[in-house]
Design a protein around this motif. Structure first.
Motif, PDB file in Angstrom:
ATOM      1  N   ASP A  24      -7.782 -33.445 -52.914  1.00  0.00           N
ATOM      2  CA  ASP A  24      -9.236 -33.227 -52.958  1.00  0.00           C
ATOM      3  C   ASP A  24      -9.568 -31.832 -52.423  1.00  0.00           C
ATOM      4  OD1 ASP A  24      -8.885 -33.436 -50.237  1.00  0.00           O
ATOM      5  OD2 ASP A  24      -9.955 -35.340 -50.019  1.00  0.00           O
ATOM      6  N   ALA A  25     -10.849 -31.612 -52.101  1.00  0.00           N
ATOM      7  CA  ALA A  25     -11.285 -30.277 -51.672  1.00  0.00           C
ATOM      8  C   ALA A  25     -10.504 -29.792 -50.456  1.00  0.00           C
ATOM      9  CB  ALA A  25     -12.783 -30.324 -51.365  1.00  0.00           C
ATOM     10  N   VAL A  26     -10.207 -30.695 -49.539  1.00  0.00           N
ATOM     11  CA  VAL A  26      -9.522 -30.302 -48.304  1.00  0.00           C
ATOM     12  C   VAL A  26      -8.021 -30.106 -48.544  1.00  0.00           C
ATOM     13  CG1 VAL A  26      -9.010 -31.004 -45.927  1.00  0.00           C
ATOM     14  CG2 VAL A  26     -11.255 -31.504 -46.924  1.00  0.00           C
ATOM     15  N   LYS A  29      -6.132 -27.127 -50.527  1.00  0.00           N
ATOM     16  CA  LYS A  29      -5.819 -25.827 -49.887  1.00  0.00           C
ATOM     17  C   LYS A  29      -4.346 -25.782 -49.516  1.00  0.00           C
ATOM     18  CE  LYS A  29     -10.389 -24.557 -48.218  1.00  0.00           C
ATOM     19  NZ  LYS A  29     -11.202 -25.565 -48.888  1.00  0.00           N
ATOM     20  N   LEU A  56      -6.889 -36.573 -58.251  1.00  0.00           N
ATOM     21  CA  LEU A  56      -6.930 -35.107 -58.322  1.00  0.00           C
ATOM     22  C   LEU A  56      -8.365 -34.687 -58.595  1.00  0.00           C
ATOM     23  CD1 LEU A  56      -5.200 -32.372 -58.693  1.00  0.00           C
ATOM     24  CD2 LEU A  56      -5.379 -32.872 -61.136  1.00  0.00           C
ATOM     25  N   SER A  57      -8.925 -33.895 -57.682  1.00  0.00           N
ATOM     26  CA  SER A  57     -10.296 -33.415 -57.916  1.00  0.00           C
ATOM     27  C   SER A  57     -10.235 -32.041 -58.569  1.00  0.00           C
ATOM     28  CB  SER A  57     -11.077 -33.342 -56.599  1.00  0.00           C
ATOM     29  OG  SER A  57     -10.710 -32.181 -55.885  1.00  0.00           O
ATOM     30  N   SER A  58     -11.405 -31.495 -58.891  1.00  0.00           N
ATOM     31  CA  SER A  58     -11.439 -30.188 -59.566  1.00  0.00           C
ATOM     32  C   SER A  58     -10.855 -29.094 -58.673  1.00  0.00           C
ATOM     33  CB  SER A  58     -12.871 -29.849 -59.979  1.00  0.00           C
ATOM     34  OG  SER A  58     -13.685 -29.715 -58.842  1.00  0.00           O
ATOM     35  N   SER A  59     -10.924 -29.260 -57.332  1.00  0.00           N
ATOM     36  CA  SER A  59     -10.335 -28.247 -56.434  1.00  0.00           C
ATOM     37  C   SER A  59      -8.828 -28.176 -56.660  1.00  0.00           C
ATOM     38  CB  SER A  59     -10.595 -28.610 -54.974  1.00  0.00           C
ATOM     39  OG  SER A  59     -11.954 -28.697 -54.738  1.00  0.00           O
ATOM     40  N   LEU A  61      -7.271 -29.197 -59.357  1.00  0.00           N
ATOM     41  CA  LEU A  61      -7.064 -28.723 -60.731  1.00  0.00           C
ATOM     42  C   LEU A  61      -7.156 -27.190 -60.772  1.00  0.00           C
ATOM     43  CD1 LEU A  61      -6.708 -29.649 -63.683  1.00  0.00           C
ATOM     44  CD2 LEU A  61      -9.187 -29.724 -63.869  1.00  0.00           C
ATOM     45  N   ARG A  62      -8.143 -26.654 -60.032  1.00  0.00           N
ATOM     46  CA  ARG A  62      -8.336 -25.191 -60.008  1.00  0.00           C
ATOM     47  C   ARG A  62      -7.115 -24.496 -59.408  1.00  0.00           C
ATOM     48  NH1 ARG A  62      -9.501 -21.268 -56.945  1.00  0.00           N
ATOM     49  NH2 ARG A  62      -9.576 -22.585 -55.083  1.00  0.00           N
ATOM     50  N   MET A  65      -4.362 -24.492 -61.916  1.00  0.00           N
ATOM     51  CA  MET A  65      -4.623 -23.567 -63.022  1.00  0.00           C
ATOM     52  C   MET A  65      -4.485 -22.117 -62.579  1.00  0.00           C
ATOM     53  SD  MET A  65      -7.666 -25.555 -64.989  1.00  0.00           S
ATOM     54  CE  MET A  65      -7.821 -24.429 -66.335  1.00  0.00           C
ATOM     55  N   ALA A  66      -4.944 -21.829 -61.351  1.00  0.00           N
ATOM     56  CA  ALA A  66      -4.827 -20.458 -60.833  1.00  0.00           C
ATOM     57  C   ALA A  66      -3.344 -20.091 -60.687  1.00  0.00           C
ATOM     58  CB  ALA A  66      -5.542 -20.360 -59.485  1.00  0.00           C
TER      59      ALA A  66
ATOM     60  N   GLU B 481     -16.709 -34.794 -56.839  1.00  0.00           N
ATOM     61  CA  GLU B 481     -16.944 -33.442 -57.382  1.00  0.00           C
ATOM     62  C   GLU B 481     -18.134 -32.789 -56.689  1.00  0.00           C
ATOM     63  OE1 GLU B 481     -14.850 -31.783 -59.006  1.00  0.00           O
ATOM     64  OE2 GLU B 481     -13.556 -33.516 -59.353  1.00  0.00           O
ATOM     65  N   ASP B 484     -16.733 -31.464 -53.602  1.00  0.00           N
ATOM     66  CA  ASP B 484     -15.995 -30.222 -53.895  1.00  0.00           C
ATOM     67  C   ASP B 484     -16.954 -29.041 -54.066  1.00  0.00           C
ATOM     68  OD1 ASP B 484     -13.735 -31.826 -53.977  1.00  0.00           O
ATOM     69  OD2 ASP B 484     -12.904 -30.872 -55.756  1.00  0.00           O
ATOM     70  N   MET B 530      -9.794 -18.570 -62.477  1.00  0.00           N
ATOM     71  CA  MET B 530      -9.518 -19.631 -61.499  1.00  0.00           C
ATOM     72  C   MET B 530      -9.056 -19.097 -60.140  1.00  0.00           C
ATOM     73  SD  MET B 530     -10.303 -22.515 -62.747  1.00  0.00           S
ATOM     74  CE  MET B 530     -10.732 -23.188 -64.343  1.00  0.00           C
ATOM     75  N   HIS B 531      -8.457 -17.906 -60.137  1.00  0.00           N
ATOM     76  CA  HIS B 531      -7.978 -17.377 -58.850  1.00  0.00           C
ATOM     77  C   HIS B 531      -9.152 -17.020 -57.936  1.00  0.00           C
ATOM     78  CE1 HIS B 531      -8.860 -13.740 -61.132  1.00  0.00           C
ATOM     79  NE2 HIS B 531      -9.027 -13.142 -59.965  1.00  0.00           N
ATOM     80  N   LEU B 540     -16.376 -25.356 -62.196  1.00  0.00           N
ATOM     81  CA  LEU B 540     -15.337 -26.329 -62.579  1.00  0.00           C
ATOM     82  C   LEU B 540     -15.692 -27.725 -62.055  1.00  0.00           C
ATOM     83  CD1 LEU B 540     -12.650 -26.891 -63.961  1.00  0.00           C
ATOM     84  CD2 LEU B 540     -11.473 -26.290 -61.849  1.00  0.00           C
TER      85      LEU B 540
END
Lengths: 115, 569
Positions: A24-26, A29, A56-59, A61-62, A65-66, B481, B484, B530-531, B540
């Motif tokens: 998740d968001a936390v 990282k 899996l949240s969008s954080s 996923l990001r 992807m990055a 979300e 997030d 995304m970076h 997103l």
């Protein structure tokens, strides 16, 4: 309740990151830092084993992807393995599955890198 | 339009070739014919003649053939449209015995017709009673419909009866071969072999029974001694009525109606890959068909009938649920009433073959019940509804005589494991629904809370509501979300108020926060952005959120924004 955990393994010289729990968001990282550390070490091919990832949240996923984008720029790749149904849905719902090579398990992913 | 599940060879709306349809119909009749034992039991108990038994079987063929075909109709006000054959089932046996002893066959038929009228009336109000029959109740009923057949099937499988109280080697051998052949063709048979697995198993069972002497030449002679053609004597015994018999027959009709609900729920589920909830319209029409069938039974002179769970098990096993098979089975059954020679083939069915066939179909009924129960999130309330109902239902067979002291008027309600479990499940569901609020509120602190809090709160509440797991998971994901997105909406250190409202068709979540609405992108942000967390994280999260919800909207008031997320259930 499952906290995210990350285990590093080196299989046939390919770094495999085995993730478990919820991303998740936390916790994303930590995943981002783990992937960035390997990319900084100039590892061009990475496998993320998500067999035990429940969410899996969008954080998250990001972050994936990055990292994929960075590796592609280095002529490398980030391969995903063993996605569970909900996580697989996240990739298909968002359309992120078109960017990634996804394999049933990490052995298959490694075999593909070695081709 | 429903989506056909991949395991079906012929779905409900499909038309198999004529020869295939007739063979599949015949296969269903083999299962239905096992119930011809009930008229024989009733006749023996009330001291009527063997000729009366033969007439009853004949009328059973006419009446159940008529209602099996009627049940398959999908146009007009009567008929569920599913392949859901009917038989002279055990639900009416206790009431019929009471009536038979008090007033002979005429009273049985008169009261059966009255039960049919009651069922028909009940079918008109059942659509308004859906909340009494959530998946944990209907699933338990379907499961127990399978379990109820076990005490009938297992003794036949092992060759056990009132004289032989331990396993008999020869009948067991025949039953084992029948089951092994049926299950073997069902598991490993391709195409038609799977369709006809039960027919192949039963024919093998007949042959092995004949070879081993379980099916004797004398029994086989019944086929040759029976008339080739005979017009059945319709309404031979007339009808009479008694107010005292009203309660037992109304209770039998009610338990038959609940069984119809459970069986038709299974039919809906096995024919629709996207099945979500019970659809009451086809249940009501199906119940009306059962009511009409029982009125026909009374007029013709047959016992009360209800839907046959074993035949639904057979449809699941063979992957053939076409309603054409229902028309074929109904038509052939009615014809058999005019051809006693052919009907005799079913009448002489060896007991071990009956046992093996019933066990084969019971497996599929039990699994169908479990699947219906597990289609919703289960909390401790539902655990008790399911668990207690099964425990008390099983107690009927495990401890014979346990309910013998109950008032005779109420005894039909406790006349089988299915009846006990059904009544328990319906009453416990009503009891445990007390105090369940359909609305729930909580707060999220983006600076302190993680996704865990949303998971904990929503999974618990989803279980209390008995919501679908996938819908609750989408709601959790959409709420996460927002969590997030919180750092990029300036919400760190502020609280987000969440309220969630549920009914059987809708799940609505509302999030109220201090700040402005955010933009929902129509496409996913570019991968090369995304970076840059600041540039991509909010869009997103918003895009991902929009993929989980069925509908979303914003409204603003007094510096606060309300985000409304709607999920269809």
């Amino acid at each position: 309740m499952s906290k995210m955990e990350i285990i590093h393994r080196l299989i046939e010289d390919i770094p495999v990151i085995i993730v478990s729990g919820k991303i998740d968001a936390v916790s994303s990282k930590d995943l981002g830092n783990a992937l960035a550390g390997l990319i900084d070490e100039n590892k061009r091919f990475l496998v993320v084993d998500m067999e035990k990832v429940e969410y899996l949240s969008s954080s998250g996923l990001r972050v994936l992807m990055a990292s994929l984008n960075k590796l592609k720029n280095m002529d490398g790749d980030l391969l995903l393995a063993a996605l569970q149904p909900f996580v697989k849905d996240v990739f298909s719902l968002t359309g992120a599955n078109r960017f990634f090579s996804i394999y049933p398990n990490h052995d298959e992913a490694i075999k593909n890198i070695k081709k | 339009m429903t989506r056909k599940p991949t395991n079906l060879i012929y779905g409900v709306d499909e038309k198999p070739p004529l020869a295939t349809t007739l063979l599949l119909g015949l296969q269903h009749i083999f299962i239905l014919s096992i119930a011809f034992i009930f008229p024989v039991v009733i006749v023996k108990e009330i001291g009527a003649s063997p000729e009366d038994a033969q007439n009853l079987i004949c009328m059973a063929m006419l009446a159940t053939g008529f209602s099996t075909a009627l049940q398959a109709f999908n146009k007009g006000p009567v008929g569920s449209g599913y392949l859901c054959p009917l038989l002279n089932g055990p639900a009416f046996v206790p009431a019929s015995l009471l009536a038979g002893k008090a007033g002979g066959l005429a009273l049985i038929f008169g009261m059966t017709a009255i039960a049919g009228v009651f069922e028909a009336l009940f079918s008109q109000v059942v659509s308004r009673m859906r909340k009494f029959f959530p998946p944990e109740v209907t699933g338990t009923v379907v499961l127990m419909v399978g379990v109820e057949v076990i005490p009938i099937a297992v003794p036949k499988f092992f060759g056990v009866d009132s004289i032989h109280t331990s396993i008999q080697a020869l009948p067991f051998f025949v039953a084992l071969i029948t089951l092994a052949v049926t299950a073997g063709f069902n598991v490993w048979g391709k195409g038609k072999m799977r369709l006809y697995s039960l027919l192949i198993g039963m024919v093998t069972g007949y042959a092995v029974s004949f070879a081993t002497g379980i099916l004797t030449i004398d029994q086989a002679r019944l086929i040759f001694d029976s008339a080739s053609f005979q017009i059945p004597e319709i309404g031979k015994f007339g009808m009479s009525f008694s107010a005292v018999m009203l309660v037992p027959f109304l209770v039998a009709a009610l338990s038959s109606a609940l069984k119809t609900m459970g069986d038709l729920t299974t039919c809906q589920k096995i024919n629709n890959a996207d099945w979500k909830r019970i659809e009451m319209r086809s249940i009501g029409r199906g119940m009306l068909a059962c009511g009409a069938g029982n009125i026909a039974s009374g007029l013709l002179g047959a016992l009360g009938q209800s839907v046959s769970s074993s035949n639904i098990g057979l449809s699941i096993a063979t992957g053939a649920t076409s309603r054409q098979i229902g028309y074929a089975a109904g038509g052939i059954l009615m014809l058999l009433a005019f051809f006693p020679k052919l009907a005799a083939i079913f009448v002489i069915m060896p007991t071990p073959v009956m046992g093996a066939s019933l066990i084969f179909t019971v497996c599929f009924m039990i699994m169908a019940g479990i699947q219906i129960i597990m289609s919703r999130m289960i909390d401790s309330r539902k655990t008790f509804v399911v668990g207690l109902s099964i425990i008390f239902g099983l107690s009927y067979d495990a401890l014979p005589g346990l309910y013998a002291g109950v008032d005779p008027m109420l005894r039909p309600m406790l006349s089988s494991s299915l009846a006990v479990a059904t009544i328990c499940a319906v009453l416990l569901n009503v009891f445990f629904r007390l105090g369940i609020s359909q609305k729930m509120e909580f707060e999220i602190d983006p600076a302190a809370d993680t996704s865990e809090k949303i998971f904990q709160v929503m999974e618990k509440q989803g279980g209390i509501w008995g919501a679908r797991r996938d819908v609750i998971m989408n709601c959790i994901a959409a709420m996460n979300e927002l969590l997030d997105a919180a750092p990029f909406l300036g919400l760190m250190g502020k609280k987000i108020s969440m309220s969630v409202q549920f009914d059987e068709f809708n799940l609505d979540a509302r999030a109220v926060y201090e700040g402005k609405p955010f933009e929902i992108p129509v496409a996913m942000p570019r991968i090369d952005f995304m970076h840059d967390e600041k540039a991509s994280a909010l869009s997103l999260a918003a895009f991902t959120m929009s993929r989980y919800v069925d509908r979303m909207s914003f409204s603003e008031r007094d510096g606060k924004t309300e985000l409304h997320m709607h999920f269809e259930h």
